[in-house]
Design an enzyme around this catalytic site. Sequence first.
Site, PDB file in Angstrom:
ATOM      1  N   ARG A  90       0.664 -14.228  -2.232  1.00 10.72           N
ATOM      2  CA  ARG A  90       0.094 -14.655  -3.512  1.00 10.72           C
ATOM      3  C   ARG A  90       0.531 -16.081  -3.839  1.00 10.72           C
ATOM      4  NH1 ARG A  90       0.637  -8.893  -4.849  1.00 10.72           N
ATOM      5  NH2 ARG A  90       2.854  -9.126  -5.347  1.00 10.72           N
ATOM      6  N   ALA A  95     -16.446  -3.097  -4.959  1.00 11.60           N
ATOM      7  CA  ALA A  95     -16.267  -4.488  -4.536  1.00 11.60           C
ATOM      8  C   ALA A  95     -17.279  -4.919  -3.476  1.00 11.60           C
ATOM      9  CB  ALA A  95     -14.846  -4.701  -4.032  1.00 11.60           C
ATOM     10  N   ASP A 128     -12.777  -5.261  -9.311  1.00 12.37           N
ATOM     11  CA  ASP A 128     -12.220  -3.994  -8.863  1.00 12.37           C
ATOM     12  C   ASP A 128     -13.072  -2.861  -9.429  1.00 12.37           C
ATOM     13  OD1 ASP A 128      -9.285  -3.309  -7.530  1.00 12.37           O
ATOM     14  OD2 ASP A 128     -10.055  -1.637  -8.721  1.00 12.37           O
ATOM     15  N   ASP A 158      -8.644  -8.384  -0.529  1.00  9.00           N
ATOM     16  CA  ASP A 158      -7.449  -7.597  -0.169  1.00  9.00           C
ATOM     17  C   ASP A 158      -7.728  -6.116  -0.450  1.00  9.00           C
ATOM     18  OD1 ASP A 158      -4.864  -6.788   0.451  1.00  9.00           O
ATOM     19  OD2 ASP A 158      -4.069  -7.305  -1.531  1.00  9.00           O
ATOM     20  N   CYS A 195      -4.278  -3.598   5.140  1.00 11.20           N
ATOM     21  CA  CYS A 195      -3.040  -2.822   5.094  1.00 11.20           C
ATOM     22  C   CYS A 195      -3.170  -1.542   5.914  1.00 11.20           C
ATOM     23  CB  CYS A 195      -2.665  -2.500   3.646  1.00 11.20           C
ATOM     24  SG  CYS A 195      -3.891  -1.535   2.751  1.00 11.20           S
TER      25      CYS A 195
END
Length: 394
Positions: free
Chosen positions: A211, A278, A249, A298, A338
């Site tokens: 970030r 999204a 979101d 992300d 992730c």
Amino acid sequence: MTDRPLLRLAPGGDRRVKAGHPWAFSNEIAMSPALRALPPGIVVRLEGDDGQKHGAWHFNPHSLIAARRLDGNPDAACDAAWYKARIGACLSLRDRMFNAPFYRLVHAEADGLPGLIIDRYGDAVAMQANTAGMEAATPHILAALRDLFDPRLAVARNDSAVRKLEGMEEAVTLLHGSDGTATVEESGLRFPVDLLGGQKTGWFFDQRTNRAMVARFCAGRTMLDAFCHTGGFGLAAAAAGAKEVTLLDRSEHALDLAMQGARLAGFGGRVTAVKAEALDELERMAAGGRRFEVVVADPPAFAKTRKDQPAALRGYAKLARLAASLVAPDGILFIASCSHHVAPPDFAEAVTWGVHKARREARILATVGAGPDHPVHPALPESAYLKGLLLHLA
């Protein structure tokens, strides 16, 4: 000498353990009816078939990862004092990393506490016990935390799907305290966090350094934070001087928390929120000719299991194509994954393909992972789950 059960590795099953691997799989262990009858999460002594002692381990006879290393000493107490010493070492290291108590305090195997996650929010903690052993040890862990810094609030975020592999139910529980809310401080900003109702353990500390990296490109520019959760990337961009930030979101609750953070920081009309799926919204924005000078994508994990990998890679390629289409000339794209089950080279290839399909020329400025409070066990390189690419698009 302790009277805890003895677990013996099968002939030839000790190669990885001798090399320092912190797991023993069920097919590496000389199983017996007596061992299979042991309660999941019990502490055992592990030895090779040659009699070599490998220490104290958590054992679950019903899991593929049947044993997880706790201590090199087979007689280690593994009681509240032991947990206090181990967590205390984690605390000391984090306090050397950061000047404020907001970080991942315990990161499982790499911190010598297999299957345990603890995130710290000042006087509040969110814990996740992903193994039967850490579930059984929760009272010891709570006692250790009370002795070390006496948190006002402790929440068990035991709603991870990996618990099913250990034969455990998913649940979110208030362990200590009366209020599930906390605050995280990062880069001079304060973010409200819902430890009971938010995603995972409430805040993604793993992206902290990323970030800050992205924020350096945002002064005076427009920025889109897609899959923003509670707005970490977007509000950091606003703090760095972005002239306009759009948070995207599907979770109204997450966006409410993000906008609370924006108001706390005094960002006024520079930050707006869009509630939508999204990928669908990125498609609409691209079709409508929207452009941003900095775009962050992300998303949550696209690959929950190994068999999801092909579909996940197609998803990352599509995401890269859409996100790259929204980046203005001479702009910046940060895209992350992730997914444990997507390897860094495969992720990079998918992103490269997606950017190419968007007809954009790119150069990679940085290839990144999680911050230092998410250490990696040297024998478990696959646990370095977070992958990110920072790209400049011509």
